[in-house]
Write a protein that holds these residues in place. Structure first.
Motif, short mmCIF file in Angstrom:
data_model
loop_
_atom_site.label_atom_id
_atom_site.label_comp_id
_atom_site.label_asym_id
_atom_site.label_seq_id
_atom_site.Cartn_x
_atom_site.Cartn_y
_atom_site.Cartn_z
N ARG A 82 -1.66 2.73 -11.37
CA ARG A 82 -2.29 1.98 -10.29
C ARG A 82 -1.69 0.56 -10.21
NH1 ARG A 82 -6.83 2.33 -12.14
NH2 ARG A 82 -7.44 0.22 -12.75
N SER A 140 0.84 -1.21 0.00
CA SER A 140 0.00 0.00 0.00
C SER A 140 0.87 1.25 0.00
CB SER A 140 -0.93 0.00 1.22
OG SER A 140 -0.17 -0.06 2.42
N GLU A 141 1.98 1.24 0.70
CA GLU A 141 2.88 2.39 0.72
C GLU A 141 3.57 2.56 -0.63
OE1 GLU A 141 5.60 2.10 3.94
OE2 GLU A 141 4.05 1.71 5.46
N THR A 195 1.39 4.19 -3.48
CA THR A 195 1.19 5.65 -3.48
C THR A 195 2.27 6.38 -4.27
OG1 THR A 195 2.44 5.88 -1.43
CG2 THR A 195 0.07 5.53 -1.22
#
Length: 508
Positions: free
Chosen positions: A28, A18-19, A22
């Protein structure tokens, strides 16, 4: 960013995706499949040649995956009973391992659980810019994550961004050594020829003790493999290690007290004696295809009688050897020798024990070289086999001395001399093998119960033909001996040996 860094990554532990997601900006990160949990084994041979070459071989999901920095993973199917590279189905892993260690079996260096997933980097229109694979590999000792990216033609932003994000989270290039030390920290590196480092202030006694201590460790590192009968190289390395110990005791004259030297020679000879027959049979059985190729096709069935007898004898000899190695007597004796050389204060030093190792080495090497020249000067077409064998042994002792003392000599002089000896030693080795095999086959043909009856006659004819062919080969090798000796003993080699051995007062 280099190709190596941008296509394969290694991280400790698990990854917080998830980090990392970003950092992709308008791109994506998606995972195509559910996380698959699988059992794995990390494979290599006893010599750890894959580890040394920067490769990692993982077995999971009925397949083999070879990983190395800067190259795409190589995959192929495995086989349930595959112990050796030759047992694998055709594929890139088989080709590489069969070339790297054809005689060694696969061993599990680590095992545990592997989580496998695949990723994609897509844009707002769901168009794929990058694909990748994630392997999170864990043993009882630790975990690593291996990420391999597969860039698609025409897209550079995705691999650059994801690669930069992985680097920012502590990723580095795929390093086999780091993976090994994380997953299998208790598996030591195995080195069949230990490299010693000397300060230059050692005595001859110091070098002898250190060399013997190192080769006792090599022998002990092979005991479990000999007992498990994993592959023939365990016994080979075990025997070579003990042979080098015995060579030190024989070559380093005057370093230990005479009584202690005799006791040590006898002790190590006793350790080695039970291994000889198994090794002889291993060599015959490994070379079966070569023996078959030497005789006409119609004689090959007769050789099968002999090889079947060798295989049956080998089973019995191996069982006796295992019993010997497991015995309390053996374990007590080798442990005592190991302890003795680990704490050498109890040794009685001979008159040469306190000499400078460097001066002592130069004298020994020069003396050994002169002996080779003296023996070779009397070898001709009519020389008896024993004299050719004496030259072979003298060359082997010379090579051993160069290996033992190599760290004391300048640069790579010892390695260069060993390399120049190769052709001579090879032809002397073939000559000796032919001689030993002829005698052994003749004994088998005249004494073994298998050479009786109708099949025995067939075997005798085949073995007789094989002995005749080996005799022809031995004669050809004899003719080459002096040619290769002259190539080894060139003016350049003589000058290099003389220069090396006359430094710092060594007698010439």
């Amino acid at each position: 960013m280099t190709a190596e860094v941008s296509h394969s990554f290694l991280l400790d532990g698990a990854v917080e995706w998830s980090e990392i997601a970003t950092a992709l900006g308008d791109l994506r990160l998606e995972f195509d499949t559910e996380d698959m949990s699988l059992s794995f084994r990390m494979l290599d041979c006893h010599d750890q040649l894959l580890r040394k070459s920067g490769r990692v071989l993982l077995e999971f999901d009925d397949s083999l995956t070879m990983l190395a920095a800067g190259t795409p993973p190589q995959r192929q199917a495995t086989a349930e009973a595959a112990r050796f590279p030759a047992d694998l189905p055709e594929g890139p892993v088989k080709r590489l391992t069969e070339k790297t260690f054809p005689l060694r079996c696969f061993l599990a260096m680590a095992s545990g659980t592997l989580h496998r997933n695949s990723l994609r980097v897509v844009d707002d229109e769901a168009k794929t810019h990058l694909r990748g694979e994630i392997l999170t590999v864990g043993s009882d000792a630790g975990h690593v994550t291996l990420v391999t990216l597969s860039p698609l033609r025409g897209y550079t932003r995705a691999p650059d961004r994801l690669g930069a994000a992985l680097l920012a989270h502590g990723a580095g290039p795929l390093e086999a050594e780091h993976i090994f030390t994380t997953l299998a920290p208790n598996v030591p590196r195995y080195v069949a020829k230990p490299k010693m480092r000397f300060s230059g202030h050692e005595t001859a006694f110091d070098v002898a003790v250190e060399t013997i201590r190192n080769y006792i460790a090599v022998a002990r590192a092979n005991e479990a493999g000999v007992i498990g009968d994993h592959d023939t190289e365990f016994l080979h390395d075990y025997r070579v290690a003990l042979r080098k110990v015995r060579s030190v005791l024989s070559l380093f004259k005057g370093v230990f007290g005479s009584v202690q030297t005799a006791e040590l020679k006898a002790a190590f000879s006793d350790l080695m004696a039970p291994t000889g027959r198994v090794r002889d049979l291993d060599v015959y059985l490994m070379d079966r295809a070569g023996y078959d190729a030497l005789v006409p096709e119609q004689l090959r069935p007769g050789l099968s009688v002999m090889f079947d007898a060798f295989a049956a004898e080998r089973d019995g000899a191996q069982a006796k050897l295992v019993k010997h190695l497991k015995s309390k007597g053996y374990q007590k004796k080798i442990s005592a020798l190991e302890e003795q050389f680990a704490h050498p204060d109890g040794f009685v030093r001979g008159e040469a024990g306190g000499l400078s190792a460097e001066v002592y080495a130069r004298k020994l090497v020069w003396k050994s070289y002169r002996k080779i020249c003296k023996i070779a000067a009397h070898i001709g077409d009519d020389t008896v086999d024993e004299d050719v064998h004496e030259l072979r042994i003298a060359c082997k002792k010379f090579r051993y001395l160069l290996e033992f003392f190599a760290p004391l000599f300048p640069g790579k002089s010892a390695k260069r001399l060993i390399k120049r000896m190769k052709a001579l030693q090879d032809t002397l080795g073939v000559f000796n093998d032919c001689s030993v095999q002829k005698d052994s086959l003749a004994t088998f043909m005249s004494t073994h119960p298998a050479v009786t009856g109708a099949r025995g006659l067939e075997a005798a004819q085949s073995i007789g033909a094989l002995i005749a062919i080996l005799d022809q080969r031995q004669r050809a090798e004899r003719a080459r001996v002096m040619t290769y000796f002259d190539q080894f003993n060139s003016a350049e080699t003589r000058a290099e040996i003389k220069t090396l051995c006359q430094r710092k007062g060594a007698a010439a």
